[in-house]
Design an enzyme around this catalytic site. Structure first.
Site, PDB file in Angstrom:
ATOM      1  N   ARG A   8       0.885  -1.171   0.000  1.00 49.91           N
ATOM      2  CA  ARG A   8       0.000   0.000   0.000  1.00 49.91           C
ATOM      3  C   ARG A   8       0.920   1.217   0.000  1.00 49.91           C
ATOM      4  NH1 ARG A   8      -5.433   0.702   1.629  1.00 49.91           N
ATOM      5  NH2 ARG A   8      -5.900   2.717   2.594  1.00 49.91           N
ATOM      6  N   GLN A  30     -10.093  -3.003  -3.950  1.00 47.34           N
ATOM      7  CA  GLN A  30     -11.333  -2.370  -3.509  1.00 47.34           C
ATOM      8  C   GLN A  30     -12.448  -2.614  -4.526  1.00 47.34           C
ATOM      9  OE1 GLN A  30     -12.409  -0.502  -0.737  1.00 47.34           O
ATOM     10  NE2 GLN A  30     -14.357  -0.751  -1.810  1.00 47.34           N
ATOM     11  N   CYS A  34     -16.194   3.357  -0.146  1.00 48.63           N
ATOM     12  CA  CYS A  34     -15.161   2.405   0.291  1.00 48.63           C
ATOM     13  C   CYS A  34     -14.705   2.628   1.728  1.00 48.63           C
ATOM     14  CB  CYS A  34     -13.973   2.439  -0.669  1.00 48.63           C
ATOM     15  SG  CYS A  34     -12.955   3.914  -0.550  1.00 48.63           S
TER      16      CYS A  34
END
EC number: 2.1.3.3
Length: 354
Positions: free
Chosen positions: A141, A171, A303
Site C-alpha cells: 500500500r 477495492q 469504500c
C-alpha cells in the site's frame, strides 16, 4: 495408568484427524476453468481480461460459501507467507488481508514505514529481491504506482497493489462482488460516480466495461481523472458496447444510475489541500435529492472511511446502502486474489452470473 493411556490415545486421534483434515480439505468436484492466474502480479485491473476478473470474483464467492456458510476448513495457503508493506495507514485493507491470509493457513507479516522505507534505506530492487527470498507474495500500500512497478519488475513473487496514487484494484473487486450478490448480475448496470477523479474511479474505469457496465462520472473542474486513463476507458467502452460519460454535474451523473458511488474528498497526503477541496466539492454530497434522479433500484457504495460532507446519514445508513456488506467482502476478495496467485485451486461452487 489406564487414564494416561486414554489421554495419549485421544491426543494421537486428534493429531490424525487434524492431519486428515489438512490433507483432504479440497473435497467436492472442482469446476474446470481455462483461467490461470498463478504467479501473476495484480497491479491494476487494466492488465486483466473480463474473464480473469470474473474468475477472481467467482473464487471469492466460492471461498465465502465454503468457509462462511458451510463452515469448511480450507488451509489453501498453509506454509505460505505474505509480506505486507504499508506506507499509508489502513483499517480494512490491513485487517481483511491479515485475517483472510491467516484463515487460509498462511502467515502474514506486517511492515510499516517504521520497519521499511521503500527506496530510502535500501533500493527498491534490493528490497524486492530480499522479499522474494523470504515470502511467497507481497501486498504493498504505497504512495506511488511507480514503486509497485519496480517491485514487480525486480521480484520473483507476485506483487499485489493494496492501494496507490493511481489504482485500488482490490477495492473494486469487493465492490463488484457486492453488486453481483445484490443484483444477481453486473451486465447492464449503470455506475454513477460522484466525487474525486481518484484511484477508485481509475480502477472502475479499467474494469466496468469488461462486465458490460456503463459509467457516468461527475468530478469538479480541476479534479478530473487522469487523461490517459480516460482515453483507455473510452477504448474499453467502445470495444464492449458500453457508455462512458464524464461531466462536472453530479445530478447528470446520477440520472438513471443503478449504483451511486462516492469516496473521500481528501485522501492521505492531501491534508494541506483540505480547505481548497471542500470548497471545490460543494454540491457533490450524495443525498436523497441525488437518489431521486437515479434508477428505482438504486444502491449506494462508499469504500470508507466516510465523512458526512461526502454522503448524508439518510443515504449512508439507508437500506439501499451496501457499504457494510462491501466492507466484509474486502476479506473474501483479497483471499481469492491470494489463492488465485499462489495456488492451483479451482472453485467448487457453480460460477455465478456476471
Amino acid at each position: 495408568m489406564l487414564s494416561n493411556l486414554r489421554i495419549l490415545l485421544n491426543k494421537a486421534a486428534l493429531r490424525k484427524a487434524h492431519t486428515s483434515m489438512v490433507r483432504n480439505f479440497r473435497y467436492g468436484k472442482p469446476v474446470q476453468s481455462q483461467v490461470q492466474l498463478k504467479g501473476r502480479d495484480l497491479l491494476t485491473l487494466k492488465n486483466f481480461t473480463g474473464e480473469e476478473i470474473q474468475y477472481m470474483l467467482w473464487l471469492s464467492a466460492d471461498l465465502k460459501f465454503r468457509i462462511k456458510q458451510k463452515g469448511e476448513y480450507l488451509p489453501l495457503l498453509q506454509g505460505k507467507s505474505l509480506g505486507m508493506i504499508f506506507e499509508k495507514r489502513s483499517t480494512r485493507t490491513r485487517l481483511s488481508t491479515e485475517t483472510g491470509f491467516a484463515l487460509l493457513g498462511g502467515h502474514p507479516s506486517f511492515l510499516t514505514t517504521q520497519d521499511i522505507h521503500l527506496g530510502v534505506n535500501e533500493s527498491l530492487t534490493d528490497t524486492a529481491r530480499v522479499l522474494s527470498s523470504m515470502t511467497d507474495a507481497v501486498l504493498a500500500r504505497v504512495y506511488k504506482q511507480s514503486d509497485l512497478d519496480i517491485l514487480a519488475k525486480e521480484a520473483t513473487i507476485p506483487i499485489v497493489n493494496g492501494l496507490s496514487d493511481l489504482y485500488h484494484p482490490i477495492q473494486i473487486l469487493a465492490d463488484y462482488l457486492t453488486l453481483q450478490e445484490h443484483y444477481g448480475s453486473l451486465k447492464g448496470l449503470t455506475l454513477s460516480w460522484i466525487g474525486d477523479g481518484n484511484n477508485i474511479l481509475h480502477s472502475i474505469m479499467m474494469s466496468a466495461a469488461k462486465f458490460g457496465m456503463h459509467l457516468q462520472a461527475a468530478t469538479p473542474k480541476g479534479y478530473e481523472p487522469d487523461p490517459n486513463i480516460v482515453k483507455l476507458a473510452e477504448q474499453y467502452a467502445k470495444e464492449n458496447g458500453t457508455r462512458l460519460s464524464m461531466t462536472n454535474d453530479p445530478l447528470e451523473a446520477a440520472r438513471g444510475g443503478n449504483v451511486l458511488i462516492t469516496d473521500t474528498w481528501i485522501s492521505m497526503g492531501q491534508e494541506d489541500e483540505k480547505k481548497k477541496r471542500l470548497q471545490a466539492f460543494q454540491g457533490y454530497q450524495v443525498t436523497m435529492k441525488t437518489a431521486k434522479v437515479a434508477a428505482s433500484d438504486w444502491t449506494f457504495l462508499h469504500c470508507l472511511p466516510r465523512k458526512p460532507e461526502e454522503v448524508d446519514d439518510e443515504v449512508f445508513y439507508s437500506p439501499r446502502s451496501l457499504v457494510f456488506p462491501e466492507a466484509e467482502n474486502r476479506k473474501w476478495t483479497i483471499m481469492a486474489v491470494m489463492v488465485s496467485l499462489l495456488t492451483d485451486y479451482s472453485p467448487v461452487l457453480q460460477k455465478p452470473k456476471f
